[in-house]
Design an enzyme around this catalytic site. Structure first.
Site, short mmCIF file in Angstrom:
data_model
loop_
_atom_site.label_atom_id
_atom_site.label_comp_id
_atom_site.label_asym_id
_atom_site.label_seq_id
_atom_site.Cartn_x
_atom_site.Cartn_y
_atom_site.Cartn_z
CE LYS A 1 -22.37 -13.91 6.85
NZ LYS A 1 -22.00 -12.86 7.81
N GLY B 1 -9.88 -7.42 -1.17
CA GLY B 1 -10.11 -8.43 -0.13
C GLY B 1 -9.64 -9.80 -0.55
N GLY C 1 -14.08 -3.56 1.00
CA GLY C 1 -15.44 -3.07 1.24
C GLY C 1 -15.84 -2.01 0.22
NE ARG D 1 -4.17 -1.78 1.80
CZ ARG D 1 -5.04 -2.27 2.67
NH1 ARG D 1 -4.89 -2.04 3.95
NH2 ARG D 1 -6.06 -2.98 2.26
P1 AMP Z 1 -15.61 -13.39 1.50
O1 AMP Z 1 -14.87 -12.74 2.63
O2 AMP Z 1 -17.09 -13.35 1.64
O3 AMP Z 1 -15.11 -12.99 0.14
O4 AMP Z 1 -15.30 -14.94 1.65
C1 AMP Z 1 -14.02 -15.46 1.51
C2 AMP Z 1 -13.93 -16.71 2.29
O5 AMP Z 1 -14.92 -17.62 1.84
C3 AMP Z 1 -12.61 -17.41 2.14
O6 AMP Z 1 -11.95 -17.39 3.36
C4 AMP Z 1 -12.99 -18.81 1.70
O7 AMP Z 1 -12.28 -19.80 2.39
C5 AMP Z 1 -14.45 -18.90 2.09
N1 AMP Z 1 -15.15 -19.90 1.28
C6 AMP Z 1 -15.18 -20.03 -0.04
N2 AMP Z 1 -15.88 -21.11 -0.41
C7 AMP Z 1 -16.30 -21.71 0.71
C8 AMP Z 1 -17.04 -22.88 0.99
N3 AMP Z 1 -17.50 -23.65 0.00
N4 AMP Z 1 -17.28 -23.20 2.28
C9 AMP Z 1 -16.82 -22.42 3.26
N5 AMP Z 1 -16.10 -21.29 3.08
C10 AMP Z 1 -15.84 -20.95 1.81
#
Ligand code: AMP
Length: 396
Positions: free
Chosen positions: A201, A353, A376, A40
């Site tokens: 999520k 992210g 974000g 950064r």
């Molecule tokens: P996000 O912060 O919402 O972009 O989510 C990223 C995280 O989602 C990463 O740490 C991944 O390990 C997790 N992730 C991706 N696919 C899966 C899955 N099938 N089950 C559980 N966690 C997951």
């Protein structure tokens, strides 16, 4: 939101004192507080160098970590000033406070072509409250405001938005690039426009899916969030991630996509595991995940289908990994999608992210058109939200 904002190229900077909001929120070693990744700081150099070359006096500022309005010595920006000085090859004067006597005196004495850095803005609780007095005190040290911390433009803080009430405000080169490329993709994308959404999520991505349903030709769903969609479609998902309260939403989105003629792709097969662990054995399954197993990555057929959808795209926006890429046995889906982007010839935009981390970790970073510097912020950008730190800049 208007993306066509004035930049440092549009104003006269010679002899001007410039308040420059940077994103120096760097990761530090927990024990020694040494900077573990200076990406950064390096990213800020082109804007800083340009300002200095134009004969401006640069008053840089940033937050670091979450001191929550208290002075936390372990979150001082002093180490950043040292690293910045090494990278610029010139002295960076460090102020021991933000709008206090030291900062004011050093800002007043700062000459053209010189640079100083203020102490952590969030040592003062008025920063995150967007307190007008705090913003005015920051602004009083300068004549121009340059915003270049994309990671915080979705926050209306004193240093990201408040100061613009008192100074002419333009973007630095980092934000200019974000607006040009991401704004361009949303306003007039080269088609077909493919959006790939993954991560843990559904609830985090609802507003993004909603916005992109009006813009994209194809929406690809992967990662943990895919299992709520699969369950909503009547598939079994074992003990995969599920957001029970989003099942109706998932059904609605599938119907809405059909209505709008947007292709919405869900996994055709999966890699699953009996437990959430790096050493778990990867077991291939179809769209249905067996009882007692959890979906951890997209399967080989899905990789093929998703790669085919990316091939021939004009624009691809990607936010969120396709599986638990941190575990090698479940990294292939994310790696394959990264490879498909790299080979697509499309304008490829990776949200900040986790997706940015995945692309870097898997070695595809230099093959992408743009990797956003804000997690974000880039999500809110894709949601079509007005970002306070962008709205406050002067229109072209
Ligand atoms: P996000 O912060 O919402 O972009 O989510 C990223 C995280 O989602 C990463 O740490 C991944 O390990 C997790 N992730 C991706 N696919 C899966 C899955 N099938 N089950 C559980 N966690 C997951």
């Amino acid at each position: 939101m208007n993306y066509n904002k004035k930049t440092v190229y549009d104003i006269d900077l010679k002899g001007k004192k410039v308040l420059l909001r940077c994103d120096f929120n760097v990761p530090q070693d927990k024990a020694t507080r040494a900077i573990t990744d200076d990406k950064r700081i390096r990213a800020a150099i082109p804007t800083i160098q340009y300002l200095l070359d134009q004969g401006a006096a640069v008053i840089a500022c940033s937050h670091l970590g979450k001191p929550k309005g208290e002075v936390k010595p372990e979150l001082t920006l002093a180490g950043v000033a040292v690293r910045l000085s090494e990278l610029l090859g010139k002295e960076v004067i460090f102020a021991a406070d933000t709008i206090g006597e030291d900062a004011k005196a050093k800002a007043a004495a700062l000459g053209c072509g010189e640079i100083m850095l203020l102490e952590n803005l969030r040592f003062d609780k008025r920063e995150e409250k967007n307190d007008p007095e705090f913003a005015k005190a920051l602004a009083d040290m300068a004549e121009v405001f340059v915003s270049d911390a994309f990671g915080t433009v979705h926050r209306a803080h004193a240093s990201t938005a408040g100061v613009a009430a008192y100074l002419p405000a333009v973007s630095g080169l980092l934000i200019q690039k974000e607006l040009e490329i991401m704004g361009g993709a949303l306003a007039a994308p080269a088609r077909p426009f493919v959006a790939i959404l993954g991560g843990a999520k559904v609830s985090d991505k609802i507003a993004v899916i909603n916005n992109l349903l009006d813009k994209a030709d194809t929406i690809i769903i992967g990662g943990g969030m895919a299992y709520t969609f699969l369950k909503a479609q009547g598939h079994t998902i074992g003990k995969s991630l599920l957001e029970e309260d989003r099942l109706d939403y998932a059904r609605e989105m599938v119907a809405k996509a059909e209505e709008k003629g947007v292709k919405l792709l869900l996994p055709l097969d999966n890699l699953c595991a009996a437990e959430f662990s790096a050493s778990a054995e990867a077991v291939a399954c179809g769209q249905d995940v067996p009882d007692g197993m959890m979906g951890m990555d997209i399967g080989a057929k899905t990789v093929e289908a998703y790669s085919a959808a990316v091939k021939g795209a004009g624009t691809v926006v990607w936010n969120g990994p396709m599986g638990v890429f941190e575990f090698e046995a479940f990294a292939e889906g994310t790696r394959a999608v990264a490879r498909a982007l790299a080979e697509s010839g499309a304008i490829t935009i990776v949200g900040g992210g986790d997706s940015a981390a995945a692309v870097e970790q898997l070695g595809f970073a230099d093959k992408m058109t743009h990797i956003s510097t804000g997690g974000g912020a880039s999500l809110e950008f894709l949601e079509g939200k007005a970002l306070p730190g962008v709205v406050c800049l002067q229109d072209k």
